[in-house]
Design a protein around this motif. Structure first.
Motif, PDB file in Angstrom:
ATOM      1  N   THR A 199       0.631  -1.441   0.183  1.00  0.00           N
ATOM      2  CA  THR A 199      -0.324   0.088  -0.026  1.00  0.00           C
ATOM      3  C   THR A 199       0.900   1.483  -0.173  1.00  0.00           C
ATOM      4  OG1 THR A 199      -0.035  -0.241   2.534  1.00  0.00           O
ATOM      5  CG2 THR A 199      -1.662  -1.522   0.951  1.00  0.00           C
ATOM      6  N   PHE A 200       2.114   1.083   0.638  1.00  0.00           N
ATOM      7  CA  PHE A 200       2.734   2.616   0.023  1.00  0.00           C
ATOM      8  C   PHE A 200       4.361   1.635  -0.755  1.00  0.00           C
ATOM      9  CE2 PHE A 200       6.210   5.063   2.178  1.00  0.00           C
ATOM     10  CZ  PHE A 200       5.085   6.695   1.384  1.00  0.00           C
ATOM     11  N   GLN A 217       2.366  10.626   8.559  1.00  0.00           N
ATOM     12  CA  GLN A 217       2.129  11.317   6.846  1.00  0.00           C
ATOM     13  C   GLN A 217       1.226  10.076   6.647  1.00  0.00           C
ATOM     14  OE1 GLN A 217       1.258  14.568   5.797  1.00  0.00           O
ATOM     15  NE2 GLN A 217      -0.789  12.942   4.611  1.00  0.00           N
ATOM     16  N   LEU A 218       1.706   8.607   7.193  1.00  0.00           N
ATOM     17  CA  LEU A 218       1.378   7.556   6.803  1.00  0.00           C
ATOM     18  C   LEU A 218      -0.425   7.004   7.368  1.00  0.00           C
ATOM     19  CD1 LEU A 218       4.019   5.045   6.421  1.00  0.00           C
ATOM     20  CD2 LEU A 218       2.769   5.271   4.802  1.00  0.00           C
ATOM     21  N   ILE A 219      -0.120   7.738   8.655  1.00  0.00           N
ATOM     22  CA  ILE A 219      -1.200   7.353  10.160  1.00  0.00           C
ATOM     23  C   ILE A 219      -2.894   8.533   9.399  1.00  0.00           C
ATOM     24  CG2 ILE A 219      -2.251   8.403  12.076  1.00  0.00           C
ATOM     25  CD1 ILE A 219       0.105   7.463  13.513  1.00  0.00           C
ATOM     26  N   PHE A 224      -2.580   2.111   7.493  1.00  0.00           N
ATOM     27  CA  PHE A 224      -1.500   1.110   8.069  1.00  0.00           C
ATOM     28  C   PHE A 224      -2.326   0.435   8.293  1.00  0.00           C
ATOM     29  CE2 PHE A 224      -3.717   4.160  10.277  1.00  0.00           C
ATOM     30  CZ  PHE A 224      -4.445   4.205  11.302  1.00  0.00           C
ATOM     31  N   PHE A 225      -1.743  -1.202   8.687  1.00  0.00           N
ATOM     32  CA  PHE A 225      -2.644  -2.256   9.204  1.00  0.00           C
ATOM     33  C   PHE A 225      -3.508  -1.708  10.206  1.00  0.00           C
ATOM     34  CE2 PHE A 225       1.501  -4.502   7.905  1.00  0.00           C
ATOM     35  CZ  PHE A 225       1.230  -4.766   6.612  1.00  0.00           C
ATOM     36  N   ASN A 229      -2.284   1.228  14.491  1.00  0.00           N
ATOM     37  CA  ASN A 229      -1.796   2.484  14.588  1.00  0.00           C
ATOM     38  C   ASN A 229      -0.898   2.382  15.597  1.00  0.00           C
ATOM     39  OD1 ASN A 229      -1.424   5.278  15.397  1.00  0.00           O
ATOM     40  ND2 ASN A 229      -3.491   5.383  14.287  1.00  0.00           N
ATOM     41  N   PRO A 230       0.304   3.740  15.678  1.00  0.00           N
ATOM     42  CA  PRO A 230       0.922   3.278  17.092  1.00  0.00           C
ATOM     43  C   PRO A 230       0.553   4.659  17.864  1.00  0.00           C
ATOM     44  CG  PRO A 230       1.960   4.394  14.814  1.00  0.00           C
ATOM     45  CD  PRO A 230       1.468   3.092  14.620  1.00  0.00           C
ATOM     46  N   ALA A 231       0.293   5.448  17.530  1.00  0.00           N
ATOM     47  CA  ALA A 231      -0.512   6.820  18.136  1.00  0.00           C
ATOM     48  C   ALA A 231      -1.520   6.181  19.105  1.00  0.00           C
ATOM     49  CB  ALA A 231      -0.889   7.646  17.187  1.00  0.00           C
TER      50      ALA A 231
END
Length: 280
Positions: A199-200, A217-219, A224-225, A229-231
């Motif tokens: 996807t990227f 930017q990805l978030i 992302f899967f 989400n790391p955040a």
């Protein structure tokens, strides 16, 4: 018929799919090299006493011979015991007494989702015990979070009305259980892939610094899967009452690339320091 650590039948379609994937990656040792070095280094940085590796699989993510030099006891946990035994043998550690293997359907996921029932999963999350009664100095979830979400996807499908509710419940239970399994003063390490070059496409050519700048930017683009989400994971660990009161700190590790040949993954880690319970 395979059984899990609680003696439940495990010969279902979700388990078979995970077994198939692990079988395909069994001989992919070379593709894990850089990723394995990062993960092993992170684990050794907290070397102390006992280590529990959840989602160990074929053990391609870790250098077992290095780990045994730094930990007295190492428990390897996975839903696929054949993969664990193959991983130990491949690294020449099958006869080393420091290692124990435990087949376990973590959180009861594959068993609960065999019949596509979201209510069964939610009940399992509330009732299924951890894979070990003892606690550990270091507890690590290595690439397991995305596999748990894959099980959910295989069991319910993305379009199921309870999919996101179950995903959040599964993520929260997993994070809480990691902390519950760690001894006071110990550490929890969560390592998960969160986006791929599927996807990227520009992912494989990014430097570490460029990757770190790209993650926000990805978030923002929701690239992302789902569930990784790391955040949101950082927010849960620092704000959830059940987690935050037991922690001394939560540190996000800079992401890195994992070149898997057919695709490249971006991976991040969360390093959680578990505090001491107050004296009563």
């Amino acid at each position: 018929e395979l059984l899990d650590g609680a003696g439940m039948a495990m010969s279902n379609r979700i388990l078979r799919e995970h077994q198939r994937r692990k079988g395909q990656s069994r001989d992919a040792w070379k593709w894990f090299a850089a990723h394995r070095a990062r993960v092993t280094e992170l684990l050794i940085s907290h070397a102390s006493g006992s280590l529990c590796l959840l989602g160990a699989g074929n053990c391609n993510d870790v250098d077992l011979q290095q780990l045994q030099q730094h930990f007295d006891e190492i428990l390897l946990v996975d839903v696929d015991e054949q993969a664990l035994q193959a991983g130990l043998a491949a690294q020449g550690c099958a006869d080393h007494s420091q290692f124990q293997c435990r087949q376990y359907d973590l959180h009861g996921v594959t068993e609960a989702l065999e019949h596509e029932r979201s209510d069964a999963l939610l009940q399992a999350l509330a009732a299924t015990p951890p894979p070990a009664a003892e606690s550990f100095d270091v507890v690590a979830s290595i690439g397991l979070l995305s596999q748990l979400f894959d099980s959910l996807r295989l069991g319910l499908g993305d379009g199921h009305p309870d999919f996101l509710r179950c995903l959040r419940a599964l993520r929260e239970r997993h994070l809480r259980q990691l902390i519950e399994m760690a001894r006071p003063g110990g550490h929890v390490l969560l390592v998960t892939d969160f986006v791929s070059s599927d996807t990227f496409p520009a992912l494989p050519v990014l430097s570490d610094a460029e990757l770190q700048r790209t993650v926000p930017q990805l978030i923002q683009d929701h690239n992302f899967f789902t569930g990784t989400n790391p955040a949101l994971i950082h927010q849960f660990l620092t704000e959830d009452a059940g987690c935050a009161e037991r922690l001394r700190g939560v540190r996000m590790i800079s992401p890195w690339l994992w070149d898997f040949g057919v695709r490249t993954y971006a991976v991040y880690a969360v390093d959680v320091a578990v505090g001491y319970l107050p004296a009563i």
